[in-house]
Design an enzyme around this catalytic site. Structure first.
Site: not given
Length: 261
Positions: A84, A225, A16, A63, A120, A123, A59, A99, A205
């Site tokens: 997020n 991702g 990011s 969240k 899962g 968040g 992240t 997201d 990712y």
């Protein structure tokens, strides 16, 4: 100078800062974007204020903590139950969720998706489920334990009561593989799930997770991702700066930055 950051744990891997600072520099903005390793979710707001931030991304695994830290929530964040993106506006902390849209833009490249299994129930899974439902995709959730939340899914399974079905898409939102080579669900279960699917998506990712490795051995079309990160990042960037930029142009700039890695 306006200051922004991403909060998470772990956080050293996050792209990011690279993506946002590339766009900031290209657009000649007086701003900087960093990263913050957070130990406890309840400290998020205090850290945000101590660092005098104007906005932030959040992240895993914070969240849901970000949701609780906000004074004002967007309609999407309320419906998803997860935040997020944080933006300071008029002294109040506003919470958004980018997201969901970022995820669906990424998986739309697979082609037509009619059904999905989301691995899962944190968040990220809430955002993924929201995006699937909004776009007419029926989905189930498979999680280690029961969660008391309306995800809008057809069925919510745990490992003990899971019924094998065929799905177009398997989406892993667990974060398994972020730190190690762990699978999101037991090996025997994941093998059978992937044998009945077409596409595999992992929100993680920057590394070849065990989940995506298993999916590729089954011949599934796969994505990590990174596209989701770029798409949600472009949406967040626009929120940081008063929604005055073209989201597609920001996404293009962030894509150029990601290609440098």
């Amino acid at each position: 100078m306006q200051r922004f950051a991403v909060f998470g744990n772990p956080i050293a891997h996050s792209l990011s800062p690279l993506l946002h600072n590339y766009a900031i520099k290209f657009l000649a903005l007086d701003a900087y974007y960093g990263r913050v390793l957070l130990q406890r979710g309840e400290e998020l707001r205090a850290k945000f204020e101590a660092l005098e931030l104007c906005g932030a991304n959040v992240t895993v695994p914070f969240k849901l903590d970000a949701l609780k830290a906000c004074d004002v929530l967007s309609d999407t964040a309320k419906q998803i139950g997860s935040v997020n993106t944080l933006v300071l506006q008029g002294g109040a902390l506003h919470g958004f969720n980018t997201d969901a849209q970022g995820f669906f833009r990424a998986v739309s490249g697979f082609g037509k998706i009619r059904s999905a299994l989301v691995l899962g129930a944190g968040g990220t899974s809430r955002a993924v489920g929201y995006a699937l439902r909004k776009n007419g995709v029926k989905f189930d959730i498979l999680n280690r334990s029961v969660k008391d939340f309306d995800f809008g899914c057809e069925e919510f399974f745990t490992y003990e009561n899971f019924k094998f079905k065929s799905y177009d898409l398997i989406a892993d939102t667990t974060g398994a593989g972020l730190r190690d080579d762990a699978l999101p669900v037991p090996e025997g279960v994941i093998d059978e799930i992937l044998s009945r699917a077409k596409f595999a998506f992992d929100a993680v990712y920057g590394r070849q997770t065990a989940f995506l490795q298993a999916a590729r051995t089954k011949g599934l079309a796969c994505k990590d991702g990174k596209e989701m990160l770029i798409n949600q990042g472009a949406l967040a960037f626009n929120l940081f700066f008063g929604e005055k930029f073209n989201i597609q142009e920001i996404a293009m700039l962030m894509g150029c930055a990601a290609a440098l890695r």
